[in-house]
Scaffold this active site. Structure first.
Site, mmCIF file in Angstrom:
data_model
loop_
_atom_site.group_PDB
_atom_site.id
_atom_site.type_symbol
_atom_site.label_atom_id
_atom_site.label_comp_id
_atom_site.label_asym_id
_atom_site.label_seq_id
_atom_site.Cartn_x
_atom_site.Cartn_y
_atom_site.Cartn_z
ATOM 1 N N GLU A 187 0.842 -1.206 0.000
ATOM 2 C CA GLU A 187 0.000 0.000 0.000
ATOM 3 C C GLU A 187 0.867 1.242 0.000
ATOM 4 O OE1 GLU A 187 -2.389 -0.180 3.529
ATOM 5 O OE2 GLU A 187 -3.280 -2.099 2.956
ATOM 6 N N LYS A 198 2.034 4.705 1.556
ATOM 7 C CA LYS A 198 2.027 5.267 2.907
ATOM 8 C C LYS A 198 1.628 6.735 2.767
ATOM 9 C CE LYS A 198 4.824 5.199 7.104
ATOM 10 N NZ LYS A 198 4.642 6.572 7.507
ATOM 11 N N ASP A 224 0.820 10.499 3.662
ATOM 12 C CA ASP A 224 1.505 11.373 4.614
ATOM 13 C C ASP A 224 0.545 12.453 5.117
ATOM 14 O OD1 ASP A 224 3.510 12.321 6.137
ATOM 15 O OD2 ASP A 224 4.654 13.237 4.509
ATOM 16 N N TYR A 247 -7.511 2.132 6.132
ATOM 17 C CA TYR A 247 -6.733 0.950 5.770
ATOM 18 C C TYR A 247 -6.754 -0.192 6.780
ATOM 19 C CZ TYR A 247 -3.393 3.893 8.257
ATOM 20 O OH TYR A 247 -2.799 4.714 9.163
ATOM 21 N N LYS A 278 10.529 3.503 3.471
ATOM 22 C CA LYS A 278 10.389 4.959 3.341
ATOM 23 C C LYS A 278 11.166 5.465 2.132
ATOM 24 C CE LYS A 278 9.806 7.418 6.985
ATOM 25 N NZ LYS A 278 8.858 8.266 7.662
ATOM 26 N N CYS A 300 15.229 47.647 8.851
ATOM 27 C CA CYS A 300 14.663 47.153 7.605
ATOM 28 C C CYS A 300 15.683 47.306 6.476
ATOM 29 C CB CYS A 300 13.387 47.932 7.281
ATOM 30 S SG CYS A 300 12.738 47.558 5.642
ATOM 31 N N CYS A 315 14.160 50.190 4.029
ATOM 32 C CA CYS A 315 13.915 51.592 4.404
ATOM 33 C C CYS A 315 14.626 51.997 5.692
ATOM 34 C CB CYS A 315 12.417 51.863 4.504
ATOM 35 S SG CYS A 315 11.687 51.109 5.971
ATOM 36 N N CYS A 372 8.812 45.142 9.521
ATOM 37 C CA CYS A 372 9.077 46.558 9.350
ATOM 38 C C CYS A 372 7.706 47.234 9.454
ATOM 39 C CB CYS A 372 9.684 46.818 7.971
ATOM 40 S SG CYS A 372 9.640 48.559 7.526
ATOM 41 N N CYS A 404 7.840 52.343 3.222
ATOM 42 C CA CYS A 404 8.822 51.306 2.892
ATOM 43 C C CYS A 404 8.562 50.788 1.463
ATOM 44 C CB CYS A 404 8.711 50.185 3.927
ATOM 45 S SG CYS A 404 9.793 48.797 3.619
HETATM 46 S S1 IVH Z 1 -0.718 0.525 8.682
HETATM 47 C C1 IVH Z 1 0.267 -0.631 13.353
HETATM 48 N N1 IVH Z 1 -0.997 1.565 6.335
HETATM 49 O O1 IVH Z 1 1.985 5.450 8.943
HETATM 50 C C2 IVH Z 1 0.273 0.508 12.416
HETATM 51 N N2 IVH Z 1 -0.196 2.971 8.070
HETATM 52 O O2 IVH Z 1 4.411 4.912 10.549
HETATM 53 C C3 IVH Z 1 -0.406 0.101 11.175
HETATM 54 N N3 IVH Z 1 0.206 5.284 7.391
HETATM 55 O O3 IVH Z 1 0.549 5.827 12.105
HETATM 56 C C4 IVH Z 1 -0.386 1.192 10.234
HETATM 57 N N4 IVH Z 1 -0.422 5.043 5.276
HETATM 58 O O4 IVH Z 1 -0.504 7.060 10.193
HETATM 59 C C5 IVH Z 1 -0.622 1.784 7.601
HETATM 60 N N5 IVH Z 1 -1.333 2.342 4.155
HETATM 61 C C6 IVH Z 1 -0.977 2.564 5.434
HETATM 62 C C7 IVH Z 1 -0.538 3.830 5.884
HETATM 63 C C8 IVH Z 1 -0.145 3.994 7.221
HETATM 64 C C9 IVH Z 1 0.029 5.889 6.199
HETATM 65 C C10 IVH Z 1 0.728 5.952 8.597
HETATM 66 C C11 IVH Z 1 -0.137 5.772 9.812
HETATM 67 C C12 IVH Z 1 0.764 5.220 10.869
HETATM 68 C C13 IVH Z 1 2.120 5.513 10.342
HETATM 69 C C14 IVH Z 1 3.110 4.488 10.824
#
Ligand code: IVH
Length: 663
Positions: free
Chosen positions: A109, A111, A113, A221, A308, A402, A405, A420, A426
């Site tokens: 999946e 991740k 942000d 998720y 990551k 500044c 000015c 300022c 200015c």
């Molecule tokens: S699974 C037990 N799936 O990443 C934790 N987390 O670093 C299971 N996050 O706090 C998390 N996308 O906020 C999971 N597809 C995804 C995710 C995801 C973003 C975030 C989530 C979590 C953090 C963990």
């Protein structure tokens, strides 16, 4: 009888919401939807004994959110083991295979942000939303979460557990984030550093209306519950989707290390094209039985790992620091760098935010510094490579006066920036205010750019916005790079601006904290400038979107004699200081029915709707026989596209639309 009517309206509206936000299907037009909602509002107001906090009318409740109650999670919210190495991912996969004596499938999946969220549902009804907090306790942000229309308040479908916590990520798409920052910049507020900060900031706002305007999204998720009927993670995701949750469409089930590697490699590149921020890939053992066997450590599950993405970083030398003064007088340090390549562009400058940031990172001129382009648009310095610090690096001194000015700078309590305060004398502040005044969302005098303003200012032809209206073509013609044609264009543009409606004039004045939306709300509530000038603090804060900070700023604006004189001059040349917020820009779309679908790069859907109306068109929510145009953005639903193609509806992009309305 009445109760049944109310309940049937609630479930009808909730159903339409789900169809629209989760499955991208519009079953009724916008106006039909609105009239159902109005009908429900009326019945609820007349019958308060049937109040329900999950009613669709309560998504944007009118009350301000008091505080955030701290709540314990029923199941702790763990974090994930992280790695930056694909080799470690494959070692982890080998380990999970060995420990479970099975060759497993893995769900890969994105991740997301943003901010992690846990939603509690009891008997299929939403009861509470809690932030991650420290993993054990988080803050109750239910009111904020209700404003996200894609989150269902009631579930329908099979096998819904009696009690469960549904977990996911709330996030802000890039398009919304950029517009939010642009608006913040316009009103002199510090922009958010990235969409993640903007998301958590939004969840903590006090006013549900403001949160709703942030257009947050949420993807879910996982489910925490003791009585789940599914056997695999991906099956759980499908079940969740069938109940009405938005799940990610980017998930793939992989069966080998090679497949996982291909998924990671694909998204490491393709993520730059996604309309939201991602910081990695999450790889999860698919079988729930194997997940249970593998269990968790104190911090994180053993059945999942996060790969990551490396933030794209470049190392270069800090050559010098400039201090730039904005229209509000805020002084921002800007780094001049030895030019360096970073994700496909040459970077020469980077923002250093403020004095505290410089001190925190201990940045000195001559240092080797690391720069990154995160979710942000402007690159920033993230650290100093201190090992490579030379003998002659020099600490950065924040100026006391500044740079433009020379008046003394002021740093107010609780603010990060130096200012300022010589606003009327200015130069960059004067030029900045005029540039704001003529900008697209304000008076829209597009024949005047920043360079022209600087030229006019340097030649002592303008010192304030009101001076623009005294300009004569012959004064401009003789200036450097100007001719008869450009002079007459400038004068024509200025003349045309006299019909710009009051709400935009109000925004154009550049009253601190009064952004485009606030100006519209103010103009709608108090449709005359004189009345606004006489309004009390109490009257101002009663206007939607106007908080104490904005109200104080408006009062301050009217207490300044120089501003009153400017307004008198603008009024005498015929600018609009009264009137409704609705505006007419052209009749190019006159009578045309337009459907908007998907997400767009430069406009929010609400902005597009307003533009369509301002150019004489009508908004429609679903494609039908009488639809003239389908304005299609990213993620346009396939069903909608197919229908439009079948009916021969003209399909246009955001760019086509811009060309059309600007022609
Ligand atoms: S699974 C037990 N799936 O990443 C934790 N987390 O670093 C299971 N996050 O706090 C998390 N996308 O906020 C999971 N597809 C995804 C995710 C995801 C973003 C975030 C989530 C979590 C953090 C963990």
């Amino acid at each position: 009888m009445i109760q049944q009517k109310i309940e049937s309206l609630r479930s009808k509206i909730e159903h339409l919401n789900k169809q629209y936000y989760v499955y991208h299907i519009s079953e009724v037009s916008d106006s039909e939807f609105d009239s159902l909602l109005k009908e429900l509002e009326k019945l609820e107001a007349e019958n308060p004994q049937f109040f329900d906090s999950n009613s669709p009318t309560q998504r944007v409740g009118s009350d301000l959110i008091g505080g955030f109650e701290s709540v314990e999670h029923r199941y702790p919210m763990q974090s994930l083991g992280n790695t930056y190495s694909i080799g470690e991912v494959s070692e982890w996969m080998e380990r999970t295979t060995k420990e479970s004596n099975l060759s497993n499938s893995y769900c890969c999946e994105l991740k997301f942000d943003g901010a992690a969220i846990s939603l509690t549902y009891e008997k299929g009804r939403f009861t509470r939303a809690v932030t991650r907090g420290d993993g054990v306790r988080g803050d109750d942000v239910s009111a904020a979460i209700r404003t996200i229309r894609s989150i269902p308040m009631t579930l329908c479908g099979d096998n819904i557990p009696a009690v469960m916590e549904v977990r996911g990520e709330v996030y802000m798409p890039f398009g919304v984030f950029e517009q939010l920052n642009e608006r913040r910049y316009d009103i002199g507020e510090e922009p958010f550093a990235n969409p993640r900060n903007a998301t958590s900031g939004s969840l903590k706002l006090q006013s549900p209306t403001e949160i709703a305007a942030r257009e947050l999204e949420c993807v879910l998720y996982s489910i925490q519950c003791d009585t789940l009927s599914t056997k695999t993670h991906h099956e759980t995701l499908q079940l969740m989707h069938s109940w009405g949750f938005v799940t990610s469409t980017y998930t793939t089930l992989c069966h080998s290390i090679e497949e996982v590697e291909r998924y990671v490699a694909k998204w490491d590149k393709a993520r730059h094209k996604l309309p939201f921020a991602t910081d990695g890939i999450v790889i999860k053992v698919d079988s729930l039985a194997v997940q249970r066997t593998l269990g968790s450590t104190a911090k994180a599950p053993r059945w999942a790992v996060a790969y990551k993405f490396k933030a794209e970083e470049a190392i270069t030398t800090l050559l010098s620091v400039e201090f730039s003064v904005g229209r509000t007088g805020a002084v921002t340090p800007v780094a001049n760098l030895e030019p360096v390549q970073l994700s496909g562009t040459t970077v020469k400058r980077a923002s250093m935010h403020n004095a505290e940031q410089i001190a925190l990172l201990d940045i000195r001129v001559g240092d080797k510094v690391a720069i990154e382009k995160g979710g942000e648009i402007i690159p920033k310095i993230t650290r100093v490579v201190t090992e490579q610090r030379g003998l002659f690096s020099t600490p950065i001194e924040f100026p006391e006066r500044c740079p433009a000015c020379y008046s003394p700078l002021v740093k107010r309590e609780g603010e990060a920036k130096h200012y300022c305060v010589n606003s009327s004398g200015c130069p960059p502040q004067i030029v900045g205010r005029i540039a704001h005044f003529v900008s697209r969302k304000a008076m829209y005098i597009d024949s005047i750019g920043e360079q022209t303003i600087e030229l006019l200012f340097a030649n002592k032809l303008v010192r304030s916005i009101a001076d623009l209206y005294d300009l004569r073509a012959e004064q401009i013609e003789g200036l450097e790079r100007m001719g008869e044609l450009s002079a007459s264009n400038i004068i024509a543009g200025i003349e045309k601006s006299k019909s710009v409606p009051y709400a935009r004039v109000l925004f154009a004045l550049g009253i601190r904290y009064v952004g485009e939306t606030t100006a519209k709300k103010l103009a709608a509530a108090i449709p005359s400038f004189d009345e606004l000038g006489g309004a009390s603090f109490e009257r101002l804060v009663a206007v939607e979107e106007v908080g104490e900070k904005i109200a104080r700023s408006i009062l301050e604006y009217f207490s300044d004699e120089a501003n009153i004189l400017t307004i008198e001059r603008l009024r005498s040349v015929g600018l609009q200081f009264e009137g409704e917020a609705k505006e007419v820009l052209s009749d190019i779309l006159s009578g045309k029915r337009v459907v908007i679908s998907g997400t767009f790069e430069r406009h929010s859907r609400d902005e597009l709707k307003e533009l369509i109306e301002a150019h004489g068109g009508l908004n429609q929510s679903s494609v039908g026989k009488n639809t003239d145009l389908l304005l299609a953005g990213a993620g346009l639903g396939p069903a909608k596209l197919e229908k439009a193609q079948k009916l021969g509806t003209i399909i246009i992009s955001e760019t086509d639309f811009e060309l059309m309305i600007n022609s």
